[in-house]
Design a protein around this motif. Structure first.
Motif, PDB file in Angstrom:
ATOM      1  N   LEU A 462      45.077  40.259  36.653  1.00  0.00           N
ATOM      2  CA  LEU A 462      44.114  41.257  36.607  1.00  0.00           C
ATOM      3  C   LEU A 462      44.848  42.695  36.422  1.00  0.00           C
ATOM      4  N   VAL A 472      38.080  46.951  37.027  1.00  0.00           N
ATOM      5  CA  VAL A 472      37.785  45.546  37.763  1.00  0.00           C
ATOM      6  C   VAL A 472      37.363  46.073  39.256  1.00  0.00           C
ATOM      7  N   HIS A 473      36.638  45.369  39.962  1.00  0.00           N
ATOM      8  CA  HIS A 473      36.187  45.645  41.225  1.00  0.00           C
ATOM      9  C   HIS A 473      36.324  44.548  42.143  1.00  0.00           C
ATOM     10  N   LYS A 474      36.546  45.164  43.466  1.00  0.00           N
ATOM     11  CA  LYS A 474      36.995  44.385  44.565  1.00  0.00           C
ATOM     12  C   LYS A 474      36.170  44.218  45.407  1.00  0.00           C
ATOM     13  N   TYR A 491      38.020  39.423  43.503  1.00  0.00           N
ATOM     14  CA  TYR A 491      37.703  40.532  42.457  1.00  0.00           C
ATOM     15  C   TYR A 491      36.826  39.760  41.411  1.00  0.00           C
ATOM     16  N   ASN A 556      37.685  49.682  41.289  1.00  0.00           N
ATOM     17  CA  ASN A 556      39.251  50.035  41.192  1.00  0.00           C
ATOM     18  C   ASN A 556      39.408  51.243  40.229  1.00  0.00           C
ATOM     19  N   LEU A 562      46.364  46.803  41.032  1.00  0.00           N
ATOM     20  CA  LEU A 562      46.046  46.358  42.325  1.00  0.00           C
ATOM     21  C   LEU A 562      47.645  46.028  43.152  1.00  0.00           C
TER      22      LEU A 562
END
Length: 899
Positions: A462, A472-474, A491, A556, A562
Motif C-alpha cells: 500500500l 487509500v482509506h483505512k 485498508y 489517508n 502508512l
C-alpha cells in the motif's frame, strides 16, 4: 507628456540594463567546468554539476534549486525549478492548481477550465538515470544554462507559461561514470566501459524498473515530485542509444499499449511526438524514428517514463546516439529508405558529442514550446482524464482485453454452428454475453484485510501505491461487506479515483496480446515484462468488491505513508512468530545478532522465541507491526543459528546480485560478496555455510569444456586499476565448479536461482530440461513459435511439508521469464536424494502477462532440493528475488539461510 515618455524610456532602459547585467552574471558551462558541454572527450562529474547548479540558482532569478532527498550513497539529489521571476512569486499557487486538476476531485468541468486558464503547464525533464548514457545528464546541464540565460522570444514565452522541473535522476552514477572516463590523462584513451561496479548501488540499469515498487531512495525522491507534489502534465525522460542507422528514437511508440490507459494519453503522446519530429525536420536534423522504427512501447509499468501513463501524464522517452568519444552513424541500408516511421533518414557520418547535445536541446525546446502554446489544454486534459477515471470507478465498467475479444469470437463461433449459412454481420448478443456479464466487470474497489498472515507486506504494498499518489482509506472500526466481516485497521483502495489505471494495474492481471508479425512467426518480444501484478507478486490477500460499498473509512492524507504498529506483547514464557510474514525473518535476525535463542517449529516453520528482557525489547519495536502471540515451545523445536552467507557477484556488478544484496540488508541478513577468484581459491566451507548464485553466475554445462581451460570474459586486467583486479573473471567449468562441488560435499548449501540452476548439470544430477520436444528421435528445446513466456506471473503448486517451503502458500505466484523448468528422475525421487519443491499442476498456470504454449508447462518442476555429499543444492527456476518486487517468494531464499 514628452517628459513622462522620456522618463518611461529611461526607466525601461535602466531595467533592461540591470536585467542584462543579471543574466551576464550567469556563468557559462565553460567558465565553470573548463570546457563546453558537448566538447569531445570531456565529462562533468556530479560534484562539479551540483556546484554549477548552485551557481545558476544564485545568479538567476529564473531558477530555484530544490533538494528532493538523499541518494543511496548519501548525496543530495537536486531538482531545478525554472520559470519566469513572476511565476516564482506564485509557485505555491501553480503547484496547487496542478495538483487539483490532476486529482480531479470535487471540480466541475467549468471550474477546471477556470483553473486551467489560471495555471501554468508543468513539464518535467530529467537526465542521467542510466549514468553510462552520458548525453542525458549533460543535456540537463546545458538546458539549465540555456533557460537561465537566453533572452530570445521563444525562451521568454516558455518561461512565462511553463514551470520546468529539471531533475537529475542518478547523482551517484554520474559521479562514478564521469570519474571513470576522465581518469585517463590521454583523451584518446578515455572510455566509459568496464567500470568496477554498477552505477546505482543496488540496481544498476534496473533503476529504471523501480517506479511502481519504489524500493530505491532516488526513485522515491522522484516519485514524490511526480505524483504527490507537482504532478506534471508532461514528463520527458532522456536515454541512449538510438537504433543503429538513426540518431534518435522518440514518440509516438509501437503497439501494444496498456488497455487501462485513457485514450487521451495516447493521442497526447502522438501530438507532442509530432511537435518533436517536426522541429527536427524544420531544423534540418535528420534521423528521428518512431513507432515500429524502434522497440519501445507503452505496455510496461515500472519505468520512469511508463509509470506516468498510469497517472494520465504525457510520458516521453527519447533514445539518442552519441558519447564523449566521437563515433559514427553506421551504414544500415534498410534505414535509408524513408517511411512513415522514419521520413527523414540520416546518412552515415562522423558523430560528435556536441551533435547529441544540440539535438537534445532542440527536442527539449520542442516539448517546452508545445507546452507553452497549449498550457491550458494540457491542464484541462489531465483533469478530464482524472474525471473519466473517477466516473468509471463509480459505475459498472467492462474493460476490453484480448481474452474478452477471444471470448466474443468464441461465442459467435458457437452461435454460427447452429446457424450455418452465408456471411452476416456479427450479432450484438455475442458482445453482450461477455461485455455485460456481471462477473467480468471491473471492481469498484479492493479490501485488504488486517487479519492476513503477512499484513506488514500488505502495508508495504500500500505504501508503494501511496508513493505514486494513490488514495487509500483505512477502516476505523469493524465493518461488513458482502456478508464478510473485516477488522478495524483494514485498508480500502477505491477504483473511483483519478489514477485508477495504476490501481487496476497493481491489482488486476495484465492480458498481453499474442504479438506476432505474421502467422507462424516467432513472438515479438515485449519491451520489458508482459505481466507484473504487484499484489500477486507480494502475496497480498485482497477481496475484489464489485458493487458500491461504504463503511467507517477515513482517507489517508495524500502521499503520507502508512505506519506499522506492534500491539503490546502478551504475557507468557515465550512468543510465536509465523513463518508466512517476511518481517518475522527480519526480527529473528535481529534477535540472533543480540544473542537471543530462536527455534523453529518442525511442522510449519514458525518461530519460537523465549521471553527474555532482550527479546521483549526487540519484539516490542513498533516499526515491525507484526502479529505476536504467546505460546509454548513446540515439540522437537529446531534451534537455529545465523549462517555465514556468501552472495556471488562479478566485476562491474550484477543487477540480480545487487537486488539480493538490497533484500538481505532490508531483512537484517549479513552476507559477504564473493567473486570468481574467491571461488577458485577453494576452501569455501571453512568460510561460508551458504552461497547464493543467480542469473548470469553459472555457465551452461558443456561436455567439451571439461577438458579445456576456461575463458576469462571481461576487461583486460591491465586496463583495470589494481584494487579491482581481484574481482575479474567468471565462474568457470574447469576451475570454479569443482570448488563449488567440494563445498557442497563438505556440507555446504547452495541456493541457485534462475539460470544458476545450470549447476545441476555440472554436478551430474538426475535433472533434465522439461521444455523439449522429440525431433527425429532426439530431444530439442521447444522453439519460441511453440512456447514463449516473457516476464509474467504464473502459479505453481508447493509441497508445504518441505522445510525449504515453510511459510509459502499451497499455490504460490512466481515471476517467470522463460525460466528453467525441470524433469526429475523418478528413481532419485523415490530414493529421497532429490525432492520436488514446486511444480505446475495445471496446463493454464498463467496469472498475469503472456504465456504462449503454456500447456507445455504441465507437470514441469519449478524448484527442487538435491543432496550433494553432506550438503544440499536448492534450485529455483523462477526469479524468486526479482527486482525486490517478489516478496511472496523471498521465503524460498530466507528459509535456507540458517543452520
Amino acid at each position: 507628456m514628452k517628459f513622462k515618455n522620456l522618463l518611461k524610456i529611461a526607466c525601461f532602459s535602466t531595467a533592461m540594463f540591470f536585467s542584462a547585467q543579471l543574466f551576464a552574471q550567469v556563468p557559462t558551462p565553460k567558465e565553470h567546468f573548463g570546457f563546453n558541454i558537448g566538447d569531445d572527450y570531456n565529462l562533468a562529474n556530479y560534484t562539479q554539476t551540483e556546484a554549477y547548479f548552485k551557481k545558476i540558482a544564485n545568479s538567476s532569478d529564473r531558477v530555484k534549486l530544490v533538494d528532493i532527498g538523499k541518494t543511496e550513497e548519501g548525496r543530495s539529489q537536486y531538482m531545478l525549478i525554472v520559470t519566469s521571476p513572476e511565476n516564482h512569486k506564485n509557485l505555491a499557487k501553480y503547484k496547487e492548481i496542478s495538483q487539483k486538476l490532476a486529482r480531479a476531485e470535487g471540480l466541475t468541468p467549468n471550474q477546471a477550465k477556470e483553473l486551467a486558464a489560471q495555471g501554468k503547464a508543468v513539464v518535467w525533464i530529467d537526465g542521467g538515470l542510466h549514468a553510462n548514457e552520458t548525453v542525458g545528464a549533460h543535456q540537463l546541464i546545458q538546458l539549465a544554462y540555456t533557460l537561465a540565460s537566453k533572452q530570445d522570444t521563444e525562451t521568454k514565452n516558455i518561461l512565462d507559461n511553463v514551470i520546468v522541473l529539471l531533475t537529475h535522476a542518478n547523482p551517484d552514477g554520474m559521479e562514478l561514470i564521469s570519474n571513470w572516463y576522465m581518469r585517463e590523462a590521454d583523451p584518446k584513451k578515455r572510455s566509459i566501459s568496464s567500470p568496477p561496479r554498477m552505477y546505482q548501488k543496488y540496481a544498476g540499469h534496473d533503476n529504471n524498473r523501480d517506479f511502481f515498487m519504489l524500493n530505491l531512495k532516488e526513485t522515491q525522491n522522484m516519485a514524490r515530485q511526480l505524483y504527490v507534489e507537482w504532478i506534471p502534465q508532461i514528463m520527458y525522460n532522456h536515454h541512449q542509444t538510438g537504433p543503429a542507422g538513426t540518431v534518435v528514437a522518440g514518440p509516438p511508440y509501437r503497439d501494444p499499449y496498456n488497455y487501462v490507459f485513457d485514450p487521451l494519453v495516447m493521442t497526447s503522446i502522438d501530438a507532442v511526438g509530432a511537435a518533436m519530429h517536426n522541429r527536427m525536420n524544420a531544423e534540418d536534423k535528420p534521423g528521428y524514428t518512431q513507432r515500429n522504427g524502434s522497440v519501445f512501447s507503452t505496455w510496461y509499468n515500472g519505468g520512469l517514463r511508463t509509470t506516468t501513463y498510469f497517472h494520465n501524464m504525457i510520458g516521453l522517452l527519447t533514445e539518442i546516439t552519441g558519447s564523449p568519444t566521437p563515433s559514427e552513424i553506421p551504414l544500415v541500408p534498410s534505414r535509408l529508405l524513408p517511411n512513415g516511421d522514419s521520413p527523414n533518414p540520416v546518412l552515415p557520418k562522423k558523430w560528435h558529442f556536441q551533435n547529441s547535445i544540440d539535438y537534445s536541446i532542440s527536442l527539449n525546446y520542442a516539448v517546452l514550446s508545445y507546452a507553452q502554446r497549449y498550457s491550458d489544454e494540457l491542464l484541462f486534459n489531465i483533469y478530464k482524464m482524472g474525471l473519466n477515471s473517477i466516473e468509471k470507478g463509480k459505475r459498472d465498467t467492462w474493460a476490453l482485453s484480448p481474452k474478452k475479444i477471444d471470448a466474443i469470437n468464441e461465442a459467435a463461433k458457437a452461435g454460427s454452428a447452429n446457424n450455418p449459412g452465408g456471411r452476416v454481420q456479427m450479432s450484438m448478443k455475442y458482445f453482450d454475453t461477455v461485455m455485460k456479464a456481471p462477473e467480468l466487470r471491473d471492481p469498484r474497489g479492493y479490501i485488504i484485510s488486517a487479519d492476513q498472515p503477512d499484513f506488514p507486506s500488505a502495508v508495504h504494498f500500500l505504501n508503494s501505491l501511496i508513493r505514486t499518489g494513490i488514495v487509500v482509506h483505512k477502516a476505523t472500526s469493524e465493518f461488513t461487506v458482502n456478508n464478510k466481516k473485516y477488522p478495524s485497521g483494514s485498508y480500502i483502495v477505491s477504483t473511483s479515483q483519478a489514477f485508477r489505471p495504476h490501481v487496476l494495474d497493481m491489482f488486476e492481471p495484465q492480458d498481453h496480446p499474442n504479438d506476432f508479425k505474421y502467422e507462424g512467426a516467432a513472438p515479438t518480444a515485449p519491451y520489458d515484462a508482459a505481466g507484473w501484478t504487484l499484489a500477486y507478486l507480494m502475496n497480498v490477500k485482497f477481496d475484489r468488491i464489485m458493487e458500491d460499498f461504504t463503511g467507517p473509512f477515513v482517507k489517508n492524507p495524500d502521499g503520507q505513508l502508512l505506519e506499522l504498529t506492534t500491539p503490546a506483547l502478551p504475557s507468557g514464557s515465550g512468543y510465536l512468530l509465523n513463518a508466512e510474514a517476511n518481517v518475522s525473518f527480519t526480527v529473528v535476525n535481529e534477535l540472533l545478532k543480540k544473542g537471543v535463542e530462536v527455534f523453529r517449529n518442525p511442522i510449519n516453520g514458525g518461530f519460537y522465541v523465549p521471553a527474555t528482557p532482550t527479546s521483549k525489547t526487540i519484539l516490542s519495536n513498533s516499526k515491525y507491526g507484526m502479529k505476536i502471540i504467546a505460546g509454548a515451545k513446540p515439540a522437537n523445536a529446531i534451534k537455529i543459528n545465523p549462517s555465514r552467507i556468501a552472495v556471488w557477484d562479478v566485476y562491474g556488478g550484477s543487477m540480480d546480485s545487487g537486488w539480493i544484496r538490497f533484500i538481505m540488508e532490508k531483512h537484517n541478513f549479513d552476507a559477504t560478496i564473493i567473486y570468481a577468484p574467491d571461488i577458485d581459491a577453494g576452501n569455501l566451507k571453512s568460510k561460508f555455510d551458504v552461497i547464493i548464485f543467480m542469473d548470469g553466475s553459472i555457465p551452461a554445462y558443456s561436455a567439451a569444456a571439461t577438458a579445456t581451460p576456461s575463458r576469462n570474459f571481461g576487461p583486460a586486467p591491465e586496463t583495470i586499476p589494481a584494487e579491482f583486479r581481484s574481482r575479474l573473471g567468471r565462474v568457470s567449468q574447469d576451475k570454479s565448479i569443482p570448488q563449488i562441488k567440494a563445498f557442497l560435499e563438505a556440507g555446504g548449501k547452495v541456493v541457485a536461482i534462475g539460470s544458476a540452476t545450470n549447476l545441476a548439470a555440472h554436478l551430474q544430477l538426475p535433472v533434465s530440461n522439461a521444455i523439449v520436444e522429440m525431433v527425429n528421435g532426439e530431444e530439442r528445446r521447444l522453439p519460441s513459435e511453440k512456447y514463449y513466456v516473457p516476464g509474467s506471473v504464473l502459479s505453481v503448486s508447493v509441497d508445504q511439508s518441505q522445510t525449504a517451503n515453510w511459510g509459502l502458500d499451497a499455490n504460490t505466484d512466481v515471476y517467470f521469464d522463460n525460466s528453467p523448468v525441470f524433469k526429475l528422475s523418478p528413481a532419485a525421487i523415490n530414493k529421497g536424494t532429490i525432492k520436488p519443491l514446486s511444480w505446475f499442476s495445471t496446463s493454464t498456470p498463467l496469472r498475469s502477462g503472456w504465456a504462449w504454449g503454456q500447456n507445455y508447462l504441465k507437470d514441469g518442476i519449478t524448484a527442487f532440493e538435491a543432496n550433494v555429499g553432506k550438503g544440499k543444492l536448492y534450485a529455483f527456476g523462477p526469479k524468486i528475488t526479482f527486482r525486490s518486487q517478489t516478496h511472496g517468494t523471498f521465503k524460498w531464499m530466507f528459509n535456507q539461510l540458517y543452520k
